[in-house]
Scaffold this motif. Structure first.
Motif, mmCIF file in Angstrom:
data_model
loop_
_atom_site.group_PDB
_atom_site.id
_atom_site.type_symbol
_atom_site.label_atom_id
_atom_site.label_comp_id
_atom_site.label_asym_id
_atom_site.label_seq_id
_atom_site.Cartn_x
_atom_site.Cartn_y
_atom_site.Cartn_z
ATOM 1 N N ALA A 11 4.203 14.475 15.671
ATOM 2 C CA ALA A 11 3.273 14.352 14.681
ATOM 3 C C ALA A 11 3.297 15.252 13.132
ATOM 4 N N LEU A 12 3.613 16.558 14.001
ATOM 5 C CA LEU A 12 3.307 17.601 12.771
ATOM 6 C C LEU A 12 4.748 17.447 12.121
ATOM 7 N N ARG A 13 6.091 16.880 12.292
ATOM 8 C CA ARG A 13 7.102 16.699 11.672
ATOM 9 C C ARG A 13 6.839 15.621 10.360
ATOM 10 N N CYS A 14 5.576 14.746 10.540
ATOM 11 C CA CYS A 14 5.270 13.779 9.672
ATOM 12 C C CYS A 14 4.459 14.169 8.714
ATOM 13 N N GLU A 15 3.946 15.458 9.130
ATOM 14 C CA GLU A 15 2.697 15.913 7.807
ATOM 15 C C GLU A 15 3.538 16.030 6.437
ATOM 16 N N PRO A 16 4.560 16.430 6.192
ATOM 17 C CA PRO A 16 4.896 16.579 4.764
ATOM 18 C C PRO A 16 5.123 15.137 4.112
ATOM 19 N N ARG A 17 5.293 14.258 4.705
ATOM 20 C CA ARG A 17 5.560 12.921 4.105
ATOM 21 C C ARG A 17 4.055 12.196 3.853
ATOM 22 N N VAL A 18 2.992 12.917 4.114
ATOM 23 C CA VAL A 18 1.599 12.098 3.816
ATOM 24 C C VAL A 18 1.781 11.431 2.271
ATOM 25 N N ASN A 19 1.832 12.146 1.535
ATOM 26 C CA ASN A 19 1.812 11.549 0.024
ATOM 27 C C ASN A 19 3.025 10.420 -0.055
ATOM 28 N N GLU A 20 4.075 10.636 0.330
ATOM 29 C CA GLU A 20 5.084 9.673 0.258
ATOM 30 C C GLU A 20 4.692 8.390 0.748
ATOM 31 N N LEU A 21 4.285 8.672 2.142
ATOM 32 C CA LEU A 21 3.880 7.281 2.772
ATOM 33 C C LEU A 21 2.647 6.612 2.236
ATOM 34 N N ALA A 22 1.701 7.256 1.756
ATOM 35 C CA ALA A 22 0.626 6.420 1.016
ATOM 36 C C ALA A 22 1.014 6.026 -0.219
ATOM 37 N N ARG A 23 1.948 6.495 -0.964
ATOM 38 C CA ARG A 23 2.356 5.723 -2.115
ATOM 39 C C ARG A 23 3.280 4.578 -1.713
ATOM 40 N N HIS A 24 4.236 4.528 -0.779
ATOM 41 C CA HIS A 24 4.991 3.447 -0.300
ATOM 42 C C HIS A 24 4.025 2.330 0.065
ATOM 43 N N MET A 25 2.895 2.561 1.057
ATOM 44 C CA MET A 25 1.867 1.617 1.361
ATOM 45 C C MET A 25 1.374 1.011 0.209
ATOM 46 N N ALA A 26 0.986 1.692 -0.867
ATOM 47 C CA ALA A 26 0.006 0.992 -1.810
ATOM 48 C C ALA A 26 0.982 0.391 -3.100
ATOM 49 N N ARG A 27 2.429 0.966 -3.153
ATOM 50 C CA ARG A 27 3.133 0.465 -4.071
ATOM 51 C C ARG A 27 4.362 -0.567 -3.452
ATOM 52 N N ASP A 28 4.565 -0.436 -2.515
ATOM 53 C CA ASP A 28 5.915 -0.901 -2.010
ATOM 54 C C ASP A 28 5.351 -2.144 -0.829
ATOM 55 N N SER A 29 4.892 -1.455 0.383
ATOM 56 C CA SER A 29 4.442 -2.359 1.391
ATOM 57 C C SER A 29 3.566 -3.445 1.259
ATOM 58 N N PHE A 30 2.417 -3.265 0.711
ATOM 59 C CA PHE A 30 1.080 -3.981 0.593
ATOM 60 C C PHE A 30 1.452 -5.013 -0.765
ATOM 61 N N GLU A 31 2.631 -4.916 -1.320
ATOM 62 C CA GLU A 31 3.051 -5.962 -2.354
ATOM 63 C C GLU A 31 3.536 -7.276 -1.605
ATOM 64 N N GLN A 32 3.861 -7.194 -0.431
ATOM 65 C CA GLN A 32 3.899 -8.384 0.256
ATOM 66 C C GLN A 32 3.107 -9.316 0.534
ATOM 67 N N LEU A 33 1.678 -8.658 0.418
ATOM 68 C CA LEU A 33 0.827 -9.508 0.869
ATOM 69 C C LEU A 33 0.203 -10.377 -0.357
ATOM 70 N N PRO A 34 -0.444 -11.341 0.071
ATOM 71 C CA PRO A 34 -0.646 -12.479 -1.162
ATOM 72 C C PRO A 34 -1.914 -12.265 -1.580
ATOM 73 N N GLY A 35 -1.935 -11.851 -3.107
ATOM 74 C CA GLY A 35 -3.330 -11.756 -3.600
ATOM 75 C C GLY A 35 -3.313 -10.058 -4.248
ATOM 76 N N TYR A 36 -2.327 -9.328 -3.616
ATOM 77 C CA TYR A 36 -2.302 -7.823 -3.804
ATOM 78 C C TYR A 36 -1.747 -7.734 -5.342
ATOM 79 N N THR A 37 -0.816 -8.437 -5.459
ATOM 80 C CA THR A 37 0.152 -8.009 -6.837
ATOM 81 C C THR A 37 -1.004 -8.238 -8.071
ATOM 82 N N GLY A 38 -2.066 -8.888 -7.864
ATOM 83 C CA GLY A 38 -3.038 -9.250 -8.910
ATOM 84 C C GLY A 38 -4.174 -7.964 -9.022
ATOM 85 N N LEU A 39 -4.012 -7.036 -8.233
ATOM 86 C CA LEU A 39 -4.843 -6.125 -8.430
ATOM 87 C C LEU A 39 -4.463 -4.915 -9.539
#
Length: 424
Positions: A11-39
């Motif tokens: 788990a500790l090896r993943c700590e440096p990637r916190v900001n990267e993972l959050a951006r990836h979720m908000a800008r890439d992964s969630f884009e596949q959800l219907p209705g998300y792109t309109g936010l």
């Protein structure tokens, strides 16, 4: 169960990637959800990314700290309430959390090295446990907020509808335009009838004769919950019958509705409503030529029901023509008090008034009156004779009959007490 040192190290090896993972979720992964792109972009980059970052850090803290502090769901609850207020669908909100968990699982899998399979399983167990609590908190908060918002909106609508029906809403209010109330309409008054004779004020006596104030809205139709359920069923039937969502206001077993169109009610409307709610229903219908005429039509519809009940008409659909004479006789005026007072000498003899009401409601047929009241015809004659002695009303002459009808109507409505118009 505490995590192993190997799981905490992973788990500790993943700590440096916190900001990267959050951006990836908000800008890439969630884009596949219907209705998300309109936010809006700021919602994605600030609020959703911050929530995702908080979620990843919260999970890693639980995985790496020997004794993590409880809680940490407050931000998720706040965001859920905010999304509910903004109108985001619940399924989109929950799917974003599920997809975020999957992104975190991918990060753990990528960070795992050969031989760390057991450590990865430990973290997945923790991730699933955390997700269970998170989804529960988010869904609960979202539904609570939506319920509160809907209750507030419903109350605002009820207030507007009440003002529209009572004539206290300012002319040209936006409510009229929203509902298409720019022309003729049909106003309905609906009352649930008591299920048993003599059930109290406002109930019907034998033969359907009213024994109380028909405009009181009191009803012996069951508990408040039962009454509300039946009135909601009535609203559903009215919406289906007229093919549109009606302005509907109900309270304590009585309701008023506006059909935003010029139309005639179907003749079997009362029967449909009775079948839907399992109780006798009385309906009055009055047309309104324009939105400004709705308040007067509403008062007239309520008064028609009161007069119909007072006259002993069976539950059903009533129009003004059905009670035209009685309606006019019940109008308050300078002589109302004196006409109603004609029955005062018989006030201590309710059986006399009940007999008179039933007798007048059934074309002065003594045998039918006796059958409805469970009496011998001679007893009916004796009661009517005694009433005539006490009041001086000549029930044989047309004038005396008309006076008796007017006296009953004014007496029941209370018009004879203060001369006011109790139209409901």
């Amino acid at each position: 169960m505490p995590l192993s040192d190997a799981a905490r190290a992973l788990a500790l090896r993943c700590e440096p990637r916190v900001n990267e993972l959050a951006r990836h979720m908000a800008r890439d992964s969630f884009e596949q959800l219907p209705g998300y792109t309109g936010l809006p972009d700021d919602v994605k980059d600030l609020e959703i990314a911050a929530t995702a970052r908080h979620g990843v850090r919260l999970f890693l803290r639980r995985a790496t700290e020997p004794h993590p502090s409880p809680g940490g769901l407050r931000l998720f609850r706040e965001r859920a309430a905010q999304r509910a207020e903004e109108g985001m669908p619940l399924h989109l909100l929950l799917r974003s959390h599920a997809l975020g968990m999957y992104v975190l699982w991918q990060a753990l899998r990528e960070a795992a090295q050969p031989g760390e399979e057991r450590a990865l399983i430990e973290l997945v167990d923790l991730l699933l446990q955390s997700h269970h609590s998170l989804v529960g908190a988010v869904a609960e908060t979202y539904m609570d907020e939506r319920s509160a918002l809907e209750a507030e909106q419903q109350e605002q609508r009820r207030s507007l509808v009440r003002g529209f029906l009572d004539g206290t809403l300012e002319p040209g209010h936006s409510l009229s335009a929203q509902l298409g109330l720019d022309g003729p309409a049909l106003v309905l008054a609906v009352v649930l009838e008591p299920s048993e004779p003599g059930a109290g004020p406002g109930s019907t006596g034998p033969g359907g004769a009213d024994t109380g104030n028909a405009g009181s809205g009191r009803s012996g139709t069951g508990s408040p919950v039962t009454v509300r359920r039946r009135m909601r069923r009535i609203q559903t039937v009215l919406d289906q019958t007229f093919g549109t969502e009606l302005l509907f206001l109900f309270d304590a077993g009585a309701g008023r509705a506006v059909v935003p169109q010029e139309c005639e009610p179907p003749g079997d409307l009362a029967r449909r409503l009775t079948r839907a709610c399992g109780a006798d229903v009385r309906v009055a219908a009055v047309p309104a030529e324009a939105p400004g005429a709705v308040p007067e039509a509403s008062r007239t519809a309520v008064e028609i029901i009161r007069v119909a009940r007072a006259c002993g008409l069976s539950p059903g659909l009533h129009g003004l023509d059905d009670v035209l004479l009685e309606f006019q006789l019940s109008r308050p005026g300078p002589g109302s008090r004196r006409i109603a007072a004609l029955l005062d000498p018989a006030a201590a003899r309710p059986e006399l008034l009940r007999t008179l009401r039933t007798h007048l409601a059934h074309q002065q047929d003594r045998r039918l009156t006796a059958a409805l009241l469970g009496l011998h015809p001679n007893t009916v004659d004796n009661r009517l004779a005694r009433l005539a002695e006490l009041t001086g009303l000549d029930l044989v002459s047309p004038r005396g009959t008309a006076l008796a009808i007017a006296a009953l109507l004014l007496h029941d409505s209370g018009h004879g007490n203060d001369g006011t118009h109790g139209a409901g």
